[in-house]
Design a protein around this motif. Structure first.
Motif, PDB file in Angstrom:
ATOM      1  N   ASN A   2       5.298 -41.653 -16.461  1.00  0.00           N
ATOM      2  CA  ASN A   2       5.254 -40.784 -15.375  1.00  0.00           C
ATOM      3  C   ASN A   2       4.525 -41.643 -14.087  1.00  0.00           C
ATOM      4  O   ASN A   2       4.274 -43.104 -14.289  1.00  0.00           O
ATOM      5  N   THR A   3       4.389 -41.443 -13.101  1.00  0.00           N
ATOM      6  CA  THR A   3       4.422 -41.913 -11.814  1.00  0.00           C
ATOM      7  C   THR A   3       2.923 -42.784 -11.913  1.00  0.00           C
ATOM      8  O   THR A   3       2.831 -43.718 -11.353  1.00  0.00           O
ATOM      9  N   LEU A  94      20.543 -35.416 -22.139  1.00  0.00           N
ATOM     10  CA  LEU A  94      19.217 -35.428 -22.131  1.00  0.00           C
ATOM     11  C   LEU A  94      18.687 -36.892 -22.051  1.00  0.00           C
ATOM     12  O   LEU A  94      19.007 -37.606 -23.082  1.00  0.00           O
ATOM     13  N   PHE A  95      18.226 -37.174 -21.057  1.00  0.00           N
ATOM     14  CA  PHE A  95      17.495 -38.485 -20.735  1.00  0.00           C
ATOM     15  C   PHE A  95      16.246 -38.769 -21.066  1.00  0.00           C
ATOM     16  O   PHE A  95      15.265 -38.199 -20.596  1.00  0.00           O
ATOM     17  N   HIS A  96      15.817 -39.770 -21.734  1.00  0.00           N
ATOM     18  CA  HIS A  96      14.278 -40.073 -22.228  1.00  0.00           C
ATOM     19  C   HIS A  96      13.655 -41.116 -21.199  1.00  0.00           C
ATOM     20  O   HIS A  96      14.458 -41.504 -20.229  1.00  0.00           O
ATOM     21  N   GLY A  97      12.204 -41.013 -21.384  1.00  0.00           N
ATOM     22  CA  GLY A  97      11.514 -41.670 -20.288  1.00  0.00           C
ATOM     23  C   GLY A  97      11.270 -43.098 -20.595  1.00  0.00           C
ATOM     24  O   GLY A  97      12.133 -43.919 -21.305  1.00  0.00           O
ATOM     25  N   HIS A 170      13.296 -36.277 -18.919  1.00  0.00           N
ATOM     26  CA  HIS A 170      11.698 -36.251 -18.837  1.00  0.00           C
ATOM     27  C   HIS A 170      11.333 -37.628 -18.235  1.00  0.00           C
ATOM     28  O   HIS A 170      11.842 -38.469 -18.597  1.00  0.00           O
ATOM     29  N   SER A 171      10.392 -37.610 -17.359  1.00  0.00           N
ATOM     30  CA  SER A 171       9.486 -38.646 -17.069  1.00  0.00           C
ATOM     31  C   SER A 171      10.363 -39.699 -16.084  1.00  0.00           C
ATOM     32  O   SER A 171      11.025 -39.141 -15.088  1.00  0.00           O
ATOM     33  N   MET A 172      10.396 -41.012 -16.686  1.00  0.00           N
ATOM     34  CA  MET A 172      11.666 -41.792 -15.885  1.00  0.00           C
ATOM     35  C   MET A 172      13.009 -41.089 -16.151  1.00  0.00           C
ATOM     36  O   MET A 172      13.688 -41.328 -15.206  1.00  0.00           O
ATOM     37  N   SER A 194       8.285 -33.156 -15.740  1.00  0.00           N
ATOM     38  CA  SER A 194       7.366 -34.399 -15.409  1.00  0.00           C
ATOM     39  C   SER A 194       7.970 -35.744 -14.971  1.00  0.00           C
ATOM     40  O   SER A 194       7.836 -36.825 -15.517  1.00  0.00           O
ATOM     41  N   ALA A 195       8.838 -35.496 -14.091  1.00  0.00           N
ATOM     42  CA  ALA A 195       9.439 -36.587 -13.514  1.00  0.00           C
ATOM     43  C   ALA A 195       8.820 -37.690 -12.792  1.00  0.00           C
ATOM     44  O   ALA A 195       8.068 -37.251 -11.939  1.00  0.00           O
ATOM     45  N   GLY A 196       9.050 -38.939 -12.845  1.00  0.00           N
ATOM     46  CA  GLY A 196       8.218 -39.768 -12.377  1.00  0.00           C
ATOM     47  C   GLY A 196       9.226 -40.629 -11.087  1.00  0.00           C
ATOM     48  O   GLY A 196      10.389 -40.604 -11.423  1.00  0.00           O
ATOM     49  N   ASP A 197       8.528 -40.684  -9.944  1.00  0.00           N
ATOM     50  CA  ASP A 197       9.237 -41.340  -8.770  1.00  0.00           C
ATOM     51  C   ASP A 197       9.343 -42.906  -8.919  1.00  0.00           C
ATOM     52  O   ASP A 197       8.304 -43.673  -8.591  1.00  0.00           O
ATOM     53  N   MET A 198      10.248 -43.181  -9.587  1.00  0.00           N
ATOM     54  CA  MET A 198      10.487 -44.834  -9.726  1.00  0.00           C
ATOM     55  C   MET A 198      10.500 -45.612  -8.360  1.00  0.00           C
ATOM     56  O   MET A 198       9.914 -46.678  -8.278  1.00  0.00           O
TER      57      MET A 198
END
Length: 325
Positions: A2-3, A94-97, A170-172, A194-198
């Motif tokens: 997560n971010t 589906l892409f994992h984090g 999800h996440s990343m 719950s996406a994180g902004d890389m």
């Protein structure tokens, strides 16, 4: 990932001190403006596929297929959870984090019960896939997976409709999915949770490379060929171009579902929603659920939201696959 923590850790209060520090820093610089309008919501009613198995189809039973997806000169590991029935079935990728401790396979199984064939994969250099891990390569691997599924021979083998593909992350993995959706206009739709902004993390890495490097060191189990420092340097080099702020206008025409929770990445989702709305986006849906980054106590809610939204997507074929941009 997560971010704030860039991991699959749960509550902010339990995060290491440096993660809480970054979470506060990101929230201060990237939060949604007060009063900014959010998107229309999606139903959280529990569909049958979340709690009940479908009737068994003895002629076309559900099955599991191991995939070896060519990408970057190697073959990354993947799995297709093929839906039962004559098909051809729509596909959900589906892409994992980062690193991907929570792979959301319960969600994948529920989506399969809803009639979709679900594909999961491990990026190069992660969880046993050959090669070395790089953030840029995650995006390449996503496009490679779509090309693999659109290949007529693979589509026939998996009994899928290559013109009806949706993606999620999800996440990343939410960042991967959103970036992919911005350059592939033939997807049915995209869901991120719950996406994180890389890219946002990369912007902060320019100011404090050591701190971001330490965070990455705490989140690279299962990853090959990287150090925390090298991961931070890659993010710093690409921060602005990979950020949600840059991405938002590119998603204005995308069928997008943004789900977010009470975690370090909440402000990222709110800012992305606001940016897409500001760019005139009218196909955006969103929902906030009070849970942690991994949706630990809201798994049924997560599957329900995703399936209900998938059921709103077009049922007809959208035409030929696009050339990659």
């Amino acid at each position: 990932m997560n971010t704030g923590s860039i991991s699959d850790r749960n509550a902010a209060a339990r995060a290491p001190k440096n993660l809480r520090r970054l979470a506060l820093l990101l929230a201060a610089g990237m939060a949604c403006p007060f009063g900014a309008p959010l998107a229309q919501t999606v139903s959280q009613a529990t569909p049958r596929a979340v709690t009940q198995d479908p009737p068994r189809d003895t002629k076309f039973p559900a099955r599991l297929e191991v995939l070896r997806i060519p990408s970057g000169g190697v073959e990354i590991n993947g799995v297709a959870m093929v839906a039962s029935g004559a098909g051809p079935h729509p596909v959900f990728v589906l892409f994992h984090g980062l690193p991907g401790n929570e792979k959301n396979l319960d969600l994948a199984q529920a989506v399969r019960r809803a009639g979709w064939t679900v594909v999961t994969l491990n990026y190069r250099g992660s969880w046993g896939s050959p090669g070395e891990f790089r953030f840029a390569q995650n995006l390449e691997d996503a496009h490679a997976a779509l090309a693999f599924l659109r290949d007529p021979a693979n589509a026939r083998r998996l009994n899928i409709d290559p013109a009806r593909i949706a993606i999620g992350g999800h996440s990343m993995g939410g960042w991967v999915a959103a970036q992919t959706a911005a350059t592939d206009r033939n997807l049915l739709g995209t869901v991120i949770f719950s996406a994180g902004d890389m890219g946002g993390i990369g912007v902060h890495a320019r100011a404090d490379l050591a701190a971001i490097g330490a965070l990455m060191d705490d989140n690279r189990e299962s990853l090959a060929g990287v150090s925390g420092r090298s991961m931070a340097e890659e993010l710093a080099a690409n921060g602005p171009q990979w950020s949600f702020a840059t991405l938002a206008p590119k998603l204005a025409a995308t069928r997008l579902l943004v789900l977010y929770s009470d975690d370090f990445a909440k402000a990222d989702s709110e800012s992305l929603i606001a940016g897409i709305k500001a760019a005139g986006g009218k196909s955006l849906r969103s929902a906030h659920v009070p849970t942690d980054h991994s949706w630990s106590d809201r798994r049924i809610a997560l599957s329900s939201l995703v399936i209900n939204w998938l059921n709103t997507l077009p049922k007809a074929r959208l035409g030929p696959a696009p050339t990659r941009q």
